[in-house]
Scaffold this active site. Structure first.
Site, PDB file in Angstrom:
ATOM      1  CD1 TRP A   8      10.536 -29.315 -16.741  1.00 39.96           C
ATOM      2  CD2 TRP A   8      12.567 -29.785 -15.892  1.00 39.96           C
ATOM      3  NE1 TRP A   8      10.762 -30.659 -16.928  1.00 39.96           N
ATOM      4  CE2 TRP A   8      12.011 -30.973 -16.423  1.00 39.96           C
ATOM      5  CE3 TRP A   8      13.837 -29.838 -15.322  1.00 39.96           C
ATOM      6  CZ2 TRP A   8      12.683 -32.195 -16.370  1.00 39.96           C
ATOM      7  CZ3 TRP A   8      14.501 -31.060 -15.281  1.00 39.96           C
ATOM      8  CH2 TRP A   8      13.929 -32.214 -15.787  1.00 39.96           C
ATOM      9  CG  HIS A 102       7.740 -17.505 -20.307  1.00 39.13           C
ATOM     10  ND1 HIS A 102       7.076 -16.918 -19.257  1.00 39.13           N
ATOM     11  CD2 HIS A 102       7.175 -18.722 -20.485  1.00 39.13           C
ATOM     12  CE1 HIS A 102       6.149 -17.752 -18.813  1.00 39.13           C
ATOM     13  NE2 HIS A 102       6.186 -18.859 -19.541  1.00 39.13           N
ATOM     14  CD  GLU A 151       3.406 -19.763 -22.543  1.00 41.10           C
ATOM     15  OE1 GLU A 151       3.243 -20.950 -22.262  1.00 41.10           O
ATOM     16  OE2 GLU A 151       4.235 -19.027 -21.981  1.00 41.10           O
TER      17      GLU A 151
END
Ligand code: PGA
Length: 223
Positions: A8, A102, A151
């Site tokens: 989220w 991330h 990613e």
């Protein structure tokens, strides 16, 4: 088993997290197909809210096998006098997974490969499974990582998901050992099937498409 991780990011307050969870619960309750995948260990759903909303979601979330919570970060410190940090020891009471490294943290908060390795080992030391994000083959894969989420930066939030063939070419260059391999970057209900059909991909890390319960459920339907 396919793992679908909903990241989220810094979105949703308590009211929005509550609403999301209610809609998610009722969609799961009326969806025999998803229930069957959860019960037969074909699917694990990992929902990663911001820290304060982890407990909000936890209280309401439907209790079914393989629907679990994760965090989006963890401290590289064990605990103690580190104002503002959230230790793995405090997180492990509610979550079983944590996203580490991330690219948004690497870019905006100066996280290095060393930081990421320390965070992953703190998590693992508390029996939390680290989902370590890498931007490509040059990022270090920590020994403690349970999952590696590839990613590519250009694919995140851009609508430009990386095609499966390119993802698999990168995977070939990684020394993954037993670690599970996830892809993340603009995954949505329209492009998800190619990844899910590949036995090389253990799951997906989903940002934007996890914010709306209906699109998140569409991803689970596609597993
Ligand atoms: P996105 O984000 O699905 O919105 O591209 C993925 C991520 O950053 O984990």
């Amino acid at each position: 088993m396919k793992y679908i991780v909903g990241n989220w990011k810094a979105n949703k307050n308590n009211a929005e997290a509550t609403e999301w969870t209610k809609q998610f619960n009722s969609a799961i309750l009326s969806n025999k197909g998803i229930q069957e995948k959860l019960n037969s260990n074909k699917l694990t759903v990992i929902i990663c809210p911001s820290f304060p909303q982890i407990e909000v979601v936890n209280k309401l979330l439907i209790k079914l096998p393989n629907i679990v919570l994760g965090a989006q970060d963890v401290s590289m410190k064990e605990g103690g006098s580190f104002t503002g940090e959230v230790s793995a020891a405090s997180l492990k009471e509610v979550i079983r997974f944590v996203i580490v490294g991330h690219s948004e943290r690497r870019a905006n908060f100066n996280e290095t490969n060393e930081t990421v390795e320390n965070k992953a080992s703190q998590a693992k030391g508390q029996t939390i499974e680290p989902i370590v994000c890498i931007r490509g083959k040059d990022d270090t894969i920590p020994t403690a990582a349970s999952f590696v989420a590839y990613e590519p930066v250009g694919a995140i939030g851009s609508g430009n998901n990386e095609p499966l063939e390119k993802v698999l070419a990168v995977k070939k260059e990684l020394a993954l050992g037993e670690k599970k391999f996830l892809y993340g970057g603009s995954v949505n209900p329209q492009n998800v099937t190619q990844y899910l059909q590949s036995s090389e991909i253990d799951g997906l890390l989903v940002g934007g498409a996890s914010l709306d319960p209906a699109s998140f459920i569409s991803l689970l339907d596609a597993v």
